[in-house]
Design an enzyme around this catalytic site. Sequence first.
Site, PDB file in Angstrom:
ATOM      1  N   LYS A  43       0.809  -1.227   0.000  1.00  0.00           N
ATOM      2  CA  LYS A  43       0.000   0.000   0.000  1.00  0.00           C
ATOM      3  C   LYS A  43       0.842   1.278   0.000  1.00  0.00           C
ATOM      4  CE  LYS A  43      -4.510  -1.435   1.506  1.00  0.00           C
ATOM      5  NZ  LYS A  43      -4.398  -2.863   1.848  1.00  0.00           N
TER       6      LYS A  43
ATOM      7  N   GLU B 106      -9.798   7.257   3.907  1.00  0.00           N
ATOM      8  CA  GLU B 106     -10.725   6.409   4.641  1.00  0.00           C
ATOM      9  C   GLU B 106     -10.074   5.043   4.745  1.00  0.00           C
ATOM     10  OE1 GLU B 106     -11.124   6.440   1.306  1.00  0.00           O
ATOM     11  OE2 GLU B 106     -11.131   4.247   1.115  1.00  0.00           O
TER      12      GLU B 106
ATOM     13  N   SER C 298       1.474  -9.804  -1.151  1.00  0.00           N
ATOM     14  CA  SER C 298       1.069  -8.405  -0.970  1.00  0.00           C
ATOM     15  C   SER C 298       1.394  -7.857   0.416  1.00  0.00           C
ATOM     16  CB  SER C 298      -0.421  -8.240  -1.260  1.00  0.00           C
ATOM     17  OG  SER C 298      -1.197  -9.070  -0.423  1.00  0.00           O
TER      18      SER C 298
HETATM   19  C1  LIG Z   1      -5.249  -3.856   1.455  1.00  0.00           C
HETATM   20  C2  LIG Z   1      -4.565  -5.145   1.162  1.00  0.00           C
HETATM   21  C3  LIG Z   1      -4.955  -5.972   0.083  1.00  0.00           C
HETATM   22  C4  LIG Z   1      -6.140  -5.663  -0.794  1.00  0.00           C
HETATM   23  O1  LIG Z   1      -6.033  -4.492  -1.534  1.00  0.00           O
HETATM   24  P1  LIG Z   1      -5.775  -4.466  -3.103  1.00  0.00           P
HETATM   25  O2  LIG Z   1      -6.040  -3.067  -3.481  1.00  0.00           O
HETATM   26  O3  LIG Z   1      -6.712  -5.443  -3.737  1.00  0.00           O
HETATM   27  O4  LIG Z   1      -4.361  -4.870  -3.324  1.00  0.00           O
HETATM   28  C5  LIG Z   1      -4.237  -7.133  -0.159  1.00  0.00           C
HETATM   29  N1  LIG Z   1      -3.198  -7.502   0.626  1.00  0.00           N
HETATM   30  C6  LIG Z   1      -2.803  -6.745   1.670  1.00  0.00           C
HETATM   31  C7  LIG Z   1      -1.649  -7.210   2.494  1.00  0.00           C
HETATM   32  C8  LIG Z   1      -3.458  -5.542   1.981  1.00  0.00           C
HETATM   33  O5  LIG Z   1      -3.063  -4.805   3.020  1.00  0.00           O
END
Ligand SMILES: *Cc1c(COP(=O)(O)O)cnc(C)c1O
Length: 412
Positions: free
Chosen positions: A107, A129, A395
Amino acid sequence: MQTTSTKDTKNSIAAAKNSKYHVNERGYYGKFGGAYIPEMLYPNVEELRQNYLEIIGEAAFQEEFHSLLKDYVGRPSPLYFAQRLSEHYHTNIYLKREDLNHTGAHKVNNTLGQILLAKRLGKQKIIAETGAGQHGVATATVCALMGMDCIVYMGAVDIERQKPNVERMKLLGAKVVAATSGSQTLKDATNEAMRHWINNPTDTHYIIGSVVGPHPYPDMVARFQSVISAEMKWQLKEKTGNENPDYILACVGGGSNAMGAFYHYLEAENVKLIAVEAAGLGLYSGETAATTQLGKSGILHGSKTLLMQTKDGQVVEPYSISAGLDYPGIGPVHAHLYDTTRATFYSATDEEALKAGQFLSRLEGIIPALETAHAFAALEKMTFETNDVVVMTVSGRGDKDLQTYIDRGMAG
Ligand SMILES: *Cc1c(COP(=O)(O)O)cnc(C)c1O
């Protein structure tokens, strides 16, 4: 190698993209996208639309963005060959380690890009938000870095559920404001943030956390996250001799980590793009967030996209064990990738994700976020050739989900 690669990464975020998978001049991806906003929000969104490409194309912007991605975020994130996982699935699996970024997820790539853009637009204040608090933390982090005021709107129910992230935001100097209307969750926080922005158009920028919202947000966020696939290209070339893999897998909430990983491969049709949604308690359980499987076209968060709704168009409350995937819609670009079949969509239940998270922990020593674990659960539903190259986006890291793993018996 390294120097030319870094240069490629720099040029690519502002480059013109004209394929049928990128946003067109009117802000649409096929039949999805656009800017469905109240009249009073128009000047803010229009200011952004008119300036974002020019600003992110400036040499000084690129310089600052990439130098902070390197020294503050810790990029490039490694592309790691997961030997034991590869042996298990009889193929070649590489992990793109966004979990090793500062703040523990992808993020921050986006919040950093947006705050630099906000500064150049002359804004002094930031609003955001957040549902689970991950985007709120990433926003509060870059606000501290830049010395800017930060207000994060959060549903009152979510504030209760996500205490540690609320404390983190406060420690970082952000003000967390409770949204007390409606279901007191993400969509109510979004409404409050929009209202604030309408009332403070000149000094405030609204940082949206995924490839959602009115045009130009989905394209802007995709460009900031595209650093993921820009790095993947030269990292794969170094490791395999070919910059294109056979598959790229990523989990999808709004879709920003997936879009970052897909971005530079959208036109390479032989690279199979796999998006994995959260099926919650099961696709037809009524407790799910598998938007493409159940959703219909409608307007959410300022854009036309696929969303889960009742017959008369009321948004259905989504459910997933992972707060980051617990969203009733999906970014318009993903609705388009689904519609055109450019990407293939899978879904994984809570149970499947928990097991996949435990499996990755024990096989590779990497505890993934529960969001990420959904992508790994899809490996069970696919078949690969022994010489395939498969890239998985990790992610985020799983520290935030430790208690859930424990409560669900995964640590025993
Ligand atoms: C917020 C988040 C997501 C989902 O958000 P996307 O916009 O779909 O990438 C996925 N993995 C993690 C670790 C997150 O913090």
